[in-house]
Design an enzyme around this catalytic site. Sequence first.
Site, short mmCIF file in Angstrom:
data_model
loop_
_atom_site.label_atom_id
_atom_site.label_comp_id
_atom_site.label_asym_id
_atom_site.label_seq_id
_atom_site.Cartn_x
_atom_site.Cartn_y
_atom_site.Cartn_z
N ASN A 184 12.97 26.16 11.95
CA ASN A 184 13.90 26.13 10.79
C ASN A 184 14.03 24.52 10.72
O ASN A 184 13.50 23.97 9.63
CB ASN A 184 14.83 26.76 10.69
N ASP A 185 14.93 23.90 11.41
CA ASP A 185 15.14 22.57 11.05
C ASP A 185 14.00 21.43 11.23
O ASP A 185 13.96 20.64 10.42
CB ASP A 185 16.40 22.15 12.31
N VAL A 186 13.26 21.85 12.23
CA VAL A 186 12.06 20.87 12.44
C VAL A 186 11.12 20.96 11.15
O VAL A 186 10.14 20.29 11.05
CB VAL A 186 11.33 21.19 13.77
#
Length: 463
Positions: free
Chosen positions: A388-390
Amino acid sequence: MELFIQFSYLAAAVLLIMGLRMLGSPKTAPRGNIIAAIGMLVAIVATLLMKQVVSYTVIIAGVVVGSAIGGLLATRIQMTAMPQMVALLNGFGGGASTLVASAELLNYARRGESPEGIVPTAIVLGALIGGLTFTGSLIAFAKLQELMRGAPLVYPGQRVVNALLGALTVGLGIAVVLDPANLPIYGGLIAISLLMGVLLVIPIGGADMPVVISLLNSYSGLAACATGFVLGNSGLVISGSLVGASGLILTKIMCDAMNRSLTNVLFGAFGAVDESAMAAGGTDDRVAKGYTPEDAAVIFSNSRSCIVVPGYGMAVAQAQHAVRELSDVLNDKGISVKFAIHPVAGRMPGHMNVLLAEADVPYDNLVEMDDINPEFPETDVALVIGANDVVNPDARTDKGSPIYGMPILDVDRARHVFVIKRSMNPGFAGVQNPLFFNDNTMMIFGDAKGTVLALVDAVKELV
Ligand code: NAP
């Protein structure tokens, strides 16, 4: 004999440095691990040959019990629980340094002598850093093992309390250096160092813990190095410095990859409930498109290339074997598959490399972020599995986002993007991801393992 021991320490240092160097690549890492372990064995044997060793009984008992517990833990531990195991090992290393430094001080007192030169400073540093590493690592372990709440524990005036305790610690440390025979002051220093370890780690959030563990690892090395000066043991000084330096380098690599300063990790209480962060990267009322594995297989049938982006969710679901199966099936259908590895995907450095290696994905198919990013615009399908964040494009464009500036994998530039996750919940950073609402993004909701296996079946039938 003394010359032989010093030579063995030198040989051990060379082996440890070679081992560390080889840990830098997945291909050479297993051999590097063995070489470093041999280096440690050489250092231990050399130490046992020292004339100061008066009895081997306790040492042998310690080696037997320690090896049995270590061997058992190493073979039983789950990959996802590796950070907490490292935390425990760091903690025991720090605790051992405190005990050795204290025993040496007591030895001086018993002989009616007072340590001189660099020794009192080394005793203070060994005991202090070792003590806070011990309790700090136990708290990190408890948080990761969910024995206590993983979220940052903050209270008003926390920084002031920590600053005052820090000042008190420095004062007590100076007092011990000036008067090493004053054991009550030394006892106070130990007590404060143990308290500092707890207070420094409780405000840190669960997923920042790998950074803290790496820092505590470095501290345990520094404590061992200081203890080496206490004992006049060059082997301990060298190995302690290696651990201290490599831990610091790893900490810096993680911070850089997250675009966060170490101060922000230590004092930023990242992961505490933060409504503004949740609001950042808002969705503009756009709706994400939900696809089934069968729909996705249709798109795969018209594709020639796929880049898989694994993340924390793949690790939680233990989906690496299913992912390998999917890669094989796609290869069989003539679709090329590469794996894009973000330096902080998952919850520890190298997390994805280790999981994919466990599933026998060839190393050559794992491509680092900087090398794979130019390939996304030419790629038919980017398949994001539990990341998600990456892959959050806000990191490139939204200055208000807490992850602004973090280098990301440019999956949004691929022709089609599939994202496998269970819901629209955010990842570790707690922010919404606009990628999920892009025109070329299709969400496949479900547990990573079950969904990838369903995709394998669908692709087998259709493509
Ligand atoms: P992430 O941003 O934490 O997102 C993981 C996603 O996986 C979640 O959105 C979650 O969504 C999904 N998920 C969880 N369980 C799942 C399951 N069983 N099946 C399918 N999906 C599942 O992960 P990431 O993209 O890998 O990023 C890593 C984060 O950790 C970064 O913010 C990084 O800075 C931080 N971090 C990493 C390290 C390191 O060394 N690797 C160190 C410190 C911090 P659902 O709940 O909707 O399923």
